[in-house]
Design a protein around this motif. Structure first.
Motif, mmCIF file in Angstrom:
data_model
loop_
_atom_site.group_PDB
_atom_site.id
_atom_site.type_symbol
_atom_site.label_atom_id
_atom_site.label_comp_id
_atom_site.label_asym_id
_atom_site.label_seq_id
_atom_site.Cartn_x
_atom_site.Cartn_y
_atom_site.Cartn_z
ATOM 1 N N GLN A 131 35.901 35.239 25.379
ATOM 2 C CA GLN A 131 35.889 36.526 26.061
ATOM 3 C C GLN A 131 34.992 36.395 27.285
ATOM 4 O O GLN A 131 33.802 36.116 27.171
ATOM 5 C CB GLN A 131 35.390 37.644 25.148
ATOM 6 C CG GLN A 131 36.327 37.940 23.983
ATOM 7 C CD GLN A 131 35.910 39.172 23.210
ATOM 8 O OE1 GLN A 131 34.814 39.693 23.408
ATOM 9 N NE2 GLN A 131 36.775 39.641 22.343
ATOM 10 N N ILE A 132 35.562 36.599 28.468
ATOM 11 C CA ILE A 132 34.872 36.346 29.727
ATOM 12 C C ILE A 132 34.671 37.658 30.480
ATOM 13 O O ILE A 132 35.605 38.455 30.607
ATOM 14 C CB ILE A 132 35.668 35.347 30.591
ATOM 15 C CG1 ILE A 132 35.833 34.024 29.832
ATOM 16 C CG2 ILE A 132 34.980 35.126 31.934
ATOM 17 C CD1 ILE A 132 36.731 33.038 30.537
ATOM 18 N N TRP A 133 33.457 37.855 30.950
ATOM 19 C CA TRP A 133 33.124 39.022 31.777
ATOM 20 C C TRP A 133 32.836 38.532 33.195
ATOM 21 O O TRP A 133 32.083 37.586 33.401
ATOM 22 C CB TRP A 133 31.902 39.756 31.236
ATOM 23 C CG TRP A 133 32.218 40.662 30.074
ATOM 24 C CD1 TRP A 133 32.268 40.312 28.758
ATOM 25 C CD2 TRP A 133 32.533 42.051 30.130
ATOM 26 N NE1 TRP A 133 32.590 41.397 27.983
ATOM 27 C CE2 TRP A 133 32.755 42.483 28.802
ATOM 28 C CE3 TRP A 133 32.638 42.976 31.159
ATOM 29 C CZ2 TRP A 133 33.074 43.800 28.495
ATOM 30 C CZ3 TRP A 133 32.964 44.285 30.862
ATOM 31 C CH2 TRP A 133 33.180 44.688 29.543
ATOM 32 N N ILE A 134 33.412 39.219 34.184
ATOM 33 C CA ILE A 134 33.162 38.931 35.602
ATOM 34 C C ILE A 134 32.613 40.201 36.234
ATOM 35 O O ILE A 134 33.301 41.222 36.282
ATOM 36 C CB ILE A 134 34.447 38.471 36.317
ATOM 37 C CG1 ILE A 134 35.013 37.227 35.630
ATOM 38 C CG2 ILE A 134 34.175 38.202 37.787
ATOM 39 C CD1 ILE A 134 36.352 36.781 36.190
ATOM 40 N N ASP A 135 31.388 40.130 36.716
ATOM 41 C CA ASP A 135 30.715 41.339 37.207
ATOM 42 C C ASP A 135 29.948 41.010 38.484
ATOM 43 O O ASP A 135 29.465 39.899 38.668
ATOM 44 C CB ASP A 135 29.746 41.862 36.133
ATOM 45 C CG ASP A 135 29.018 43.114 36.590
ATOM 46 O OD1 ASP A 135 29.658 43.978 37.210
ATOM 47 O OD2 ASP A 135 27.807 43.217 36.334
ATOM 48 N N GLY A 136 29.839 41.999 39.362
ATOM 49 C CA GLY A 136 29.010 41.845 40.557
ATOM 50 C C GLY A 136 29.734 41.310 41.772
ATOM 51 O O GLY A 136 29.092 40.945 42.754
ATOM 52 N N PHE A 137 31.061 41.258 41.759
ATOM 53 C CA PHE A 137 31.822 40.734 42.898
ATOM 54 C C PHE A 137 32.557 41.870 43.601
ATOM 55 O O PHE A 137 33.116 42.754 42.958
ATOM 56 C CB PHE A 137 32.854 39.691 42.441
ATOM 57 C CG PHE A 137 32.243 38.414 41.946
ATOM 58 C CD1 PHE A 137 32.016 37.354 42.806
ATOM 59 C CD2 PHE A 137 31.889 38.269 40.613
ATOM 60 C CE1 PHE A 137 31.456 36.172 42.355
ATOM 61 C CE2 PHE A 137 31.327 37.095 40.150
ATOM 62 C CZ PHE A 137 31.111 36.038 41.017
ATOM 63 N N ASN A 138 32.575 41.815 44.941
ATOM 64 C CA ASN A 138 33.381 42.743 45.733
ATOM 65 C C ASN A 138 34.696 42.113 46.168
ATOM 66 O O ASN A 138 35.650 42.826 46.482
ATOM 67 C CB ASN A 138 32.609 43.204 46.974
ATOM 68 C CG ASN A 138 31.587 44.265 46.656
ATOM 69 O OD1 ASN A 138 31.735 45.012 45.693
ATOM 70 N ND2 ASN A 138 30.528 44.333 47.444
ATOM 71 N N GLY A 139 34.737 40.795 46.228
ATOM 72 C CA GLY A 139 35.951 40.124 46.674
ATOM 73 C C GLY A 139 35.962 38.668 46.245
ATOM 74 O O GLY A 139 34.937 38.117 45.819
ATOM 75 N N PHE A 140 37.139 38.040 46.352
ATOM 76 C CA PHE A 140 37.309 36.638 45.991
ATOM 77 C C PHE A 140 38.119 35.947 47.074
ATOM 78 O O PHE A 140 39.029 36.542 47.660
ATOM 79 C CB PHE A 140 38.047 36.492 44.656
ATOM 80 C CG PHE A 140 37.346 37.128 43.483
ATOM 81 C CD1 PHE A 140 36.314 36.463 42.835
ATOM 82 C CD2 PHE A 140 37.705 38.382 43.044
ATOM 83 C CE1 PHE A 140 35.659 37.044 41.760
ATOM 84 C CE2 PHE A 140 37.065 38.984 41.974
ATOM 85 C CZ PHE A 140 36.036 38.308 41.332
ATOM 86 N N THR A 141 37.809 34.693 47.318
ATOM 87 C CA THR A 141 38.655 33.877 48.176
ATOM 88 C C THR A 141 39.893 33.463 47.376
ATOM 89 O O THR A 141 39.906 33.569 46.145
ATOM 90 C CB THR A 141 37.897 32.624 48.648
ATOM 91 O OG1 THR A 141 37.612 31.800 47.501
ATOM 92 C CG2 THR A 141 36.589 33.008 49.331
#
Length: 336
Positions: A131-141
């Motif tokens: 289970q993966i959490w991705i937090d704190g990003f506004n954008g991705f390349t």
């Protein structure tokens, strides 16, 4: 952990300095083939700019093959309009191609590690049931989005948080002037990528209105926050009590900072505030930095300035640089 299991993590990894050294070596060996860049390697800052450009090309998946295809398609037009620009692009393609080939054969960098993660995620047992959490990003390349999609295909669940005012559909095009444009664009791109990859999407969870919690005891600040990026309130009768906010006009910046210092002292002395409860915000720190240091010190206001500062003129750094230059240049007067 994925690469430790599947392989590929043991190759030497180059940092920023190592990549600049590799670029310099490539340009030195190719100097007889270059038309514009032959003497540029010695220019101050040139290697920094070239390394930054190569990193950005890799993040946005612009490979030497893709750049070469554009050269074949538009090269004649570029040469007709600006021969100097065409020569620069030819040199750039030569250096970039050799640099990328050398990197893949012998070294790794952060971009290479992301590509390897995409390739090896399917074979990694460490992702079984993860289970993966991705937090704190506004954008991705595009390169980072590819990693996210690889994790979505392999892991049991991937959850991501985005700071938005509402959910955005895959077919929407957020307004560039919108306050939430970067994360809104990210949500649209991710939803489109998931649809193309046939990845099922879970229900979007919308957190409670922060105005009901963060500013529950301050209607005025809640109203200001809600209209921060929108139209001002049209009905003055609906405005809450304005005691929580005050506008002060000062003769100059120094008087403005002094007024802020006096108000902070009053809050601490008379209303039992603590210094850590108070923050001073400004749009342009350069105009106020020296004034705030001077005035707050004069008024006895303890403070911390949340700003990055260059270490190049720190006494210890200057000492180390001068010591190295003394050895390199045989006791020059300036270095001593």
């Amino acid at each position: 952990r994925v690469l430790q299991e599947t392989g590929g993590a043991l190759a030497p990894q180059l940092d920023e300095t190592g990549k600049k050294m590799l670029i310099y070596k490539v340009m030195h060996h190719m100097r007889n083939e270059l038309q514009v860049f032959a003497s540029s390697a010695e220019l101050t800052g040139f290697l920094d700019e070239l390394q930054t450009l190569f990193d950005e090309l890799k993040r946005y998946e612009v490979t030497p093959a893709l750049l070469s295809a554009h050269m074949r398609r538009y090269g004649e037009r570029w040469r007709a309009q600006s021969p100097a620009f065409a020569d620069k692009m030819n040199d750039l393609l030569r250096v970039y191609t050799t640099y990328e080939r050398t990197m893949r054969e012998r070294f790794r960098d952060a971009g290479e590690m992301l590509d390897l993660l995409c390739e090896h995620a399917e074979q990694a047992t460490v992702l079984d049931g993860a289970q993966i959490w991705i937090d704190g990003f506004n954008g991705f390349t595009p390169q980072e989005r590819a990693v996210v999609l690889a994790l979505m295909r392999r892991a049991a669940e991937v959850k991501m948080t985005l700071c938005l005012d509402r959910p955005y559909r895959a077919d929407e095009e957020p307004d560039e002037l919108d306050l939430f444009h970067p994360p809104a664009k990210t949500m649209c791109e991710l939803r489109r990528d998931m649809q193309e990859a046939n990845i099922a999407e879970r229900e979007v969870v919308i957190l409670p209105d922060p105005g009901q919690t963060r500013f529950a005891a301050n209607p005025m600040l809640r109203r200001l926050e809600s209209g921060l990026a929108g139209a001002p309130p049209s009905d003055e009768a609906s405005m809450p009590d304005a005691e929580a906010s005050r506008i002060v006009q000062a003769a100059n910046r120094r008087r403005e900072v002094e007024a802020a210092a006096r108000e902070m002292i009053r809050l601490v002395r008379d209303e039992n505030y603590r210094w850590k409860d108070i923050a001073v915000l400004t749009r342009n720190m350069e105009d106020y930095d020296d004034l705030m240091h001077t005035v707050f010190e004069d008024y006895g206001v303890p403070c911390f300035f949340d700003a990055k500062r260059s270490v190049m003129h720190h006494p210890l750094v200057e000492f180390i640089r001068s010591a190295v230059d003394i050895v390199r240049y045989n006791w020059r007067y300036d270095d001593v």
